[in-house]
Write an enzyme that holds these catalytic residues in place. Structure first.
Site, PDB file in Angstrom:
ATOM      1  N   GLU A 129       0.834  -1.210   0.000  1.00 46.37           N
ATOM      2  CA  GLU A 129       0.000   0.000   0.000  1.00 46.37           C
ATOM      3  C   GLU A 129       0.865   1.254   0.000  1.00 46.37           C
ATOM      4  O   GLU A 129       0.577   2.216  -0.728  1.00 46.37           O
ATOM      5  CB  GLU A 129      -0.908   0.009   1.228  1.00 46.37           C
ATOM      6  CG  GLU A 129      -2.074  -0.947   1.160  1.00 46.37           C
ATOM      7  CD  GLU A 129      -2.914  -0.891   2.418  1.00 46.37           C
ATOM      8  OE1 GLU A 129      -4.136  -0.805   2.284  1.00 46.37           O
ATOM      9  OE2 GLU A 129      -2.344  -0.933   3.535  1.00 46.37           O
ATOM     10  N   GLU A 130       1.906   1.257   0.812  1.00 49.41           N
ATOM     11  CA  GLU A 130       2.809   2.407   0.852  1.00 49.41           C
ATOM     12  C   GLU A 130       3.365   2.694  -0.542  1.00 49.41           C
ATOM     13  O   GLU A 130       3.407   3.844  -0.997  1.00 49.41           O
ATOM     14  CB  GLU A 130       3.947   2.150   1.843  1.00 49.41           C
ATOM     15  CG  GLU A 130       4.914   3.310   1.984  1.00 49.41           C
ATOM     16  CD  GLU A 130       6.048   3.024   2.953  1.00 49.41           C
ATOM     17  OE1 GLU A 130       6.951   3.874   3.050  1.00 49.41           O
ATOM     18  OE2 GLU A 130       6.046   1.955   3.611  1.00 49.41           O
TER      19      GLU A 130
END
EC number: 3.6.1.15
Length: 592
Positions: free
Chosen positions: A199-200
């Site tokens: 996600e980052e």
């Protein structure tokens, strides 16, 4: 005369009626709190909203601007570790702890979280008060301020229930701000939570492509195919983001790319990262723990100086440090003194091996119940059964001396960090996406998309070589050009001047002050060379590679820094109906 007054009245009535039916614009602030590996920091953004009758309120994504970064405060890892020091007892990393019994100290964890959150709130209020005009303040206070606090690699590998419990407490504190300043902060479990490495990376990918205007609903990108179906191409760029504790690699795949069955691509629409109205794209997103600037430095020293080839008579010869530089044999943070000596911080929390050594404990269920995870720790010279101090210690080593041999530095970075025999510890997430190491990423998947490299250390390495005219100002990723430049720079010798130590470059290319930020810059250069070589060896190669800190707007001013912060805002606000429910229908009033 009466007719004139009648017309004035009609016009006035029509004006008021138009006000009821037209759309209204106003400003809304966003707070994105970056709970990174080393600190916690507020980023305050401002965006234009539009409210239309029967359609609700939405955000103009192109209007999102960073108005100011806040101060750095205590990291979440420190909050958790100090709580454990107090209630689990000192040296909890080295002995069994009954995590269930610690539930009785949740109120104390709540108290411990109050102080850093209060400091973050005060800092945010100071930014809003100083950066907004009076009209904007009225609008921002009326709409409420969505707060998104996301932790990245700093606590990603923290075991037991402690991390998730802390986030419940943080959300409560955000939703109950001080009433004195009038700003209404609010959040929810979707906005304030730990985010995965993938996600980052994906949020950083969205940030890059949004700010560079590659991401959008541009009709020029779309056509109607022979079956009458709207098809939109993407012109997206990939990103390599290197932080303090992890590194993310994300790039779009060409249409029709065939991947090994073990590799999982992410479709931006199917995974609800972008709405259907945006061009569809399949991307590879992978994050590696232990490959950030700080974490890789600790792991690299541990492995290098445990190798008999480099450790002789208690002296570790480090090819990634300059000739003439030496330090005590520890992974603690280094301070370069004016006399040229290097002081190593002995504080356990300042040791760059501390997070990894904490993870590699037999008291961590991820280690004690999973044999492969234990093997990965042992492969990197960490015995999970030993006390924390011994797990961080580099055996039989007293001094580290630099040799400035860049080619050997590259080979060691390659074998220890980029292409290790076993996956680096705490990389279950990366392995589950189909990649056990960085070299496998470009072997199993590749792209012709441009690649943008970001992160303070990576930028510093390239800019330093440009400053000394060892690289062209328009350097675009030629790996041999970079290797030759780094080879010359890293063969420099440390010389002590009256005003402090300097790196004396060969061939009369000048000098550079040696400090705590650049003493191990050659390891970063070696990592960059290794990364570029693997990119070049893929089936497809990037059309170009650039190093960027931020993206500038039409006026030449930076819109925002690259990273995940803008991406996490976009991920939420682009889904307008869902955003409307969370931010406006519920909003801050949900907590009344």
């Amino acid at each position: 005369l009466p007719e004139k007054r009648i017309n004035v009245g009609k016009k006035h009535l029509q004006t008021l009626r138009n006000l009821e039916t037209r759309c209204h614009d106003s400003f809304q602030a966003f707070v994105v709190i970056d709970a990174r590996s080393s600190s916690t920091r507020t980023n305050v953004f401002l965006a234009k909203t539009r409210s239309c009758p029967n359609r609700g309120r939405s955000i103009d994504p192109d209007s999102i601007r960073l108005i100011r970064e806040g101060k750095r405060f205590t990291g979440l890892r420190v909050v958790l570790e100090e709580w454990l020091d107090t209630y689990a007892g000192k040296d909890w990393e080295s002995r069994p702890v009954d995590a269930r019994l610690l539930f009785q100290y949740v109120p104390q964890m709540h108290e411990g979280a109050k102080k850093p959150m209060q400091l973050l709130e005060e800092d945010t209020v100071a930014i809003l008060d100083s950066q907004l005009n009076e009209k904007q303040k009225v609008q921002v206070k009326a709409l409420g301020i969505p707060a998104m606090l996301c932790s990245t690699a700093g606590v990603r590998d923290f075991h037991e229930w402690y991390r998730d419990a802390l986030f419940v407490l943080l959300r409560h504190l955000i939703n109950n701000p001080s009433p004195a300043h009038g700003y209404k902060f609010f959040t929810n479990p979707f906005w304030t939570r730990p985010i995965t490495g993938a996600e980052e990376g994906l949020f950083a990918f969205i940030t890059l492509n949004h700010l560079s205007r590659r991401l959008g609903e541009d009709p020029a990108r779309c056509m109607i195919d022979e079956y009458g179906v709207k098809q939109c191409r993407n012109d997206l760029a990939g990103v390599v983001e290197v932080g303090g504790a992890s590194a993310q690699i994300v790039f779009p795949l060409q249409e029709g790319t065939v991947l090994p069955s073990s590799v999982r691509a992410v479709n931006l629409q199917r995974e609800r990262l972008l709405p259907e109205r945006y061009p569809s794209a399949d991307v590879v997103s992978v994050s590696f723990m232990q490959l950030g600037m700080a974490s890789s430095a600790g792991l690299f020293l541990k492995e290098l100086c445990s190798n008999d080839e480099f450790l002789q008579g208690g002296i570790c010869s480090n090819p990634c440090l300059f000739k003439g530089f030496q330090q005590s044999c520890s992974a603690g943070e280094v301070e370069v003194r004016p006399d040229g000596s290097a002081s190593v911080n002995e504080d356990v929390r300042k040791n760059r091996l501390k997070p990894l050594a904490t993870y590699c404990s037999v008291n961590n269920p991820e280690i004690s119940f999973k044999v492969t995870n234990e093997m990965q720790c042992r492969e990197n010279s960490i015995d999970p059964t030993k006390p924390l101090a011994e797990r961080m210690k580099i055996e039989n080593c007293s001094i580290i001396k630099g040799t400035g041999n860049f080619d050997k530095c590259v080979s060691q970075v390659e074998s220890i960090l980029v292409a290790p025999k076993l996956p680096l510890p705490a990389n279950i997430e990366a392995a589950s996406s189909g990649f056990e190491s960085v070299d496998q990423v470009f072997r199993f998947a590749s792209s012709t998309a441009p690649m943008i490299v970001t992160g303070g250390g990576m930028l510093a390495a390239i800019n330093t070589l440009k400053d000394h005219r060892l690289l062209r100002s328009d350097f675009s990723g030629d790996v041999e050009e970079l290797a030759e430049a780094a080879r010359e720079f890293c063969s420099s010798e440390v010389i002590i001047r009256t005003d402090g130590p300097v790196i004396q470059l060969p061939n009369a290319r000048g000098e550079q002050k040696l400090n705590s930020l650049n003493f191990d810059l050659c390891k970063t250069m070696a990592l960059t060379v290794s990364l570029l070589r693997h990119m070049a060896a893929g089936e497809n190669q990037p059309s170009f590679i650039k190093w960027e800190k931020s993206i500038a707007g039409p006026d030449g001013k930076p819109l925002a820094d690259l990273g995940w912060q803008v991406g996490v805002i976009l991920h939420h606000v682009l889904f307008t109906e869902e955003w409307g429910r969370n931010a406006y229908e519920a909003g801050y009033s949900h907590n009344l």
